[in-house]
Enzyme design. Sequence first.
Site, PDB file in Angstrom:
ATOM      1  N   GLU A   1       0.819  -1.201   0.000  1.00 22.25           N
ATOM      2  CA  GLU A   1       0.000   0.000   0.000  1.00 22.25           C
ATOM      3  C   GLU A   1       0.859   1.260   0.000  1.00 22.25           C
ATOM      4  O   GLU A   1       0.608   2.200  -0.762  1.00 22.25           O
ATOM      5  CB  GLU A   1      -0.932  -0.008   1.215  1.00 22.25           C
ATOM      6  CG  GLU A   1      -1.685   1.289   1.441  1.00 22.25           C
ATOM      7  CD  GLU A   1      -2.633   1.650   0.309  1.00 22.25           C
ATOM      8  OE1 GLU A   1      -3.099   2.803   0.293  1.00 22.25           O
ATOM      9  OE2 GLU A   1      -2.898   0.797  -0.569  1.00 22.25           O
TER      10      GLU A   1
ATOM     11  N   HIS B   1       2.688   1.832  -3.281  1.00 22.01           N
ATOM     12  CA  HIS B   1       1.740   2.345  -4.273  1.00 22.01           C
ATOM     13  C   HIS B   1       1.536   3.847  -4.090  1.00 22.01           C
ATOM     14  O   HIS B   1       1.500   4.607  -5.065  1.00 22.01           O
ATOM     15  CB  HIS B   1       0.405   1.610  -4.139  1.00 22.01           C
ATOM     16  CG  HIS B   1      -0.643   2.103  -5.091  1.00 22.01           C
ATOM     17  ND1 HIS B   1      -1.825   2.656  -4.666  1.00 22.01           N
ATOM     18  CD2 HIS B   1      -0.674   2.140  -6.451  1.00 22.01           C
ATOM     19  CE1 HIS B   1      -2.543   3.022  -5.717  1.00 22.01           C
ATOM     20  NE2 HIS B   1      -1.873   2.722  -6.797  1.00 22.01           N
TER      21      HIS B   1
ATOM     22  N   HIS C   1     -11.703   5.642  -7.921  1.00 20.63           N
ATOM     23  CA  HIS C   1     -10.234   5.689  -7.912  1.00 20.63           C
ATOM     24  C   HIS C   1      -9.675   4.974  -9.144  1.00 20.63           C
ATOM     25  O   HIS C   1      -8.721   5.454  -9.774  1.00 20.63           O
ATOM     26  CB  HIS C   1      -9.719   5.041  -6.634  1.00 20.63           C
ATOM     27  CG  HIS C   1      -8.296   5.351  -6.321  1.00 20.63           C
ATOM     28  ND1 HIS C   1      -7.757   6.611  -6.425  1.00 20.63           N
ATOM     29  CD2 HIS C   1      -7.271   4.552  -5.907  1.00 20.63           C
ATOM     30  CE1 HIS C   1      -6.480   6.580  -6.098  1.00 20.63           C
ATOM     31  NE2 HIS C   1      -6.165   5.341  -5.780  1.00 20.63           N
TER      32      HIS C   1
ATOM     33  N   HIS D   1     -21.720  -7.097 -15.715  1.00 17.60           N
ATOM     34  CA  HIS D   1     -20.347  -7.030 -16.238  1.00 17.60           C
ATOM     35  C   HIS D   1     -20.181  -7.935 -17.461  1.00 17.60           C
ATOM     36  O   HIS D   1     -19.550  -7.552 -18.452  1.00 17.60           O
ATOM     37  CB  HIS D   1     -19.378  -7.436 -15.127  1.00 17.60           C
ATOM     38  CG  HIS D   1     -17.934  -7.288 -15.492  1.00 17.60           C
ATOM     39  ND1 HIS D   1     -17.410  -6.143 -16.048  1.00 17.60           N
ATOM     40  CD2 HIS D   1     -16.880  -8.141 -15.365  1.00 17.60           C
ATOM     41  CE1 HIS D   1     -16.120  -6.297 -16.257  1.00 17.60           C
ATOM     42  NE2 HIS D   1     -15.776  -7.516 -15.849  1.00 17.60           N
TER      43      HIS D   1
ATOM     44  N   HIS E   1      -5.613  -8.789 -16.118  1.00 18.52           N
ATOM     45  CA  HIS E   1      -6.909  -8.356 -16.651  1.00 18.52           C
ATOM     46  C   HIS E   1      -7.057  -6.839 -16.516  1.00 18.52           C
ATOM     47  O   HIS E   1      -7.554  -6.159 -17.429  1.00 18.52           O
ATOM     48  CB  HIS E   1      -8.025  -9.083 -15.905  1.00 18.52           C
ATOM     49  CG  HIS E   1      -9.376  -8.963 -16.547  1.00 18.52           C
ATOM     50  ND1 HIS E   1      -9.608  -9.244 -17.877  1.00 18.52           N
ATOM     51  CD2 HIS E   1     -10.577  -8.580 -16.038  1.00 18.52           C
ATOM     52  CE1 HIS E   1     -10.883  -9.045 -18.151  1.00 18.52           C
ATOM     53  NE2 HIS E   1     -11.487  -8.634 -17.062  1.00 18.52           N
TER      54      HIS E   1
END
Length: 386
Positions: free
Chosen positions: A85, A88, A196, A305, A363
């Site tokens: 985290e 990032h 985000h 989706h 993906h």
Amino acid sequence: MVSSASAVVRHGIHRNFHRLAWLAVVLALGVIVFGSFVRLSNAGLSCPDWPTCYGRAAWPQHANEAADHAATAIRAVEPHKAWREQLHRMLAGSLGLVVLALALLAARRRRFGIAQVLLASLLVGIGIPLYMHGQHVAASVFAVAGEALLLIAALRWSNADLARTAALTLMVIVFQALLGMWTVTWLLKPIVVMGHLLGGLLTFALLTWMAWRATDIPIRLADAKRVRVLLLVGVALLAVQIALGGWTSANYAALACANDFPKCVGQWWPPTDFREGFVLWRGIGVDYEGGVLDGQSRIAIQMAHRIMAGIVFVYLAILSVRLIRIPGMLAWGVTLGALLLAQVGLGIANVKLSLPLHIAVLHNAGAALLLFVLVSLIARVRPPEG
């Protein structure tokens, strides 16, 4: 054809702007992919405070190093997740500095342009320590003021030298930082997590467009206007699908159909609850890690989706074939088609193999690369000169 160097001089773009823009594109892609790794490895709440991690600029190497920090009352220290985290955040901060440099370069010939960008950045920067000391309202006021300055600049400036797009990109990345903060402080609220993701890809798209325009190597097509319309529709459809993918991930609905594909839990259309599955706002204070929806709501999200994936696949496949048939566009058409097939394959593999981390991250990267191809063509395709 006007050379790249002469075009840069003509439009007033700094001679190194395109190099810095391409660096930002690569860095933005890295932030997106690494961010998906953080989220999918359930490390999104591993640093409960922001922008520090248990009060540290880096992260605690051992649990006892943060034993006396207030954040431990929210979440126990997990060093093997905390580094993901915080790293990032560091990558995102580095990207923010590069985007700031781009905005300053683009604004250098505007009256008070550099001062306006620096003042906006200063206002946002003042809000960070205010937030860290619990003064959330004051921090928000400073951040909004900074964003407003950048918006005013973008509205006033033309885009001949990319000043408008550079200011907008800096504005988006500041809002991205706010979304990153809310992702943690609002405990993975799905609407924020999805926002985000979309904000990161919007930043990536804006940077890609700027990099190509600054490099100035257009693709001249007689049918440029129609091709650009087709590409814009493709981007719009892809954006909807990315949003649905983000909503699926944020609500932990990726395996709502178990390992079934094309069926879902053994049925072509199982019981669903779309109304509950697409409630965007559920209040603050709920920990959304692991998801809070029941099975039918998650199935509704997964089915939406999948349906949108089919629509996007058909449209981009047709677009790929059309590009292949246009002289000089063979490579772009083949690249788009190959990425599309790979993306569909990765999506199916996610379901059949129970969401392996590396495939799930790929993906996410595939969606970004599809966006890169479409935005690149939008930036480069233009009608013949004269």
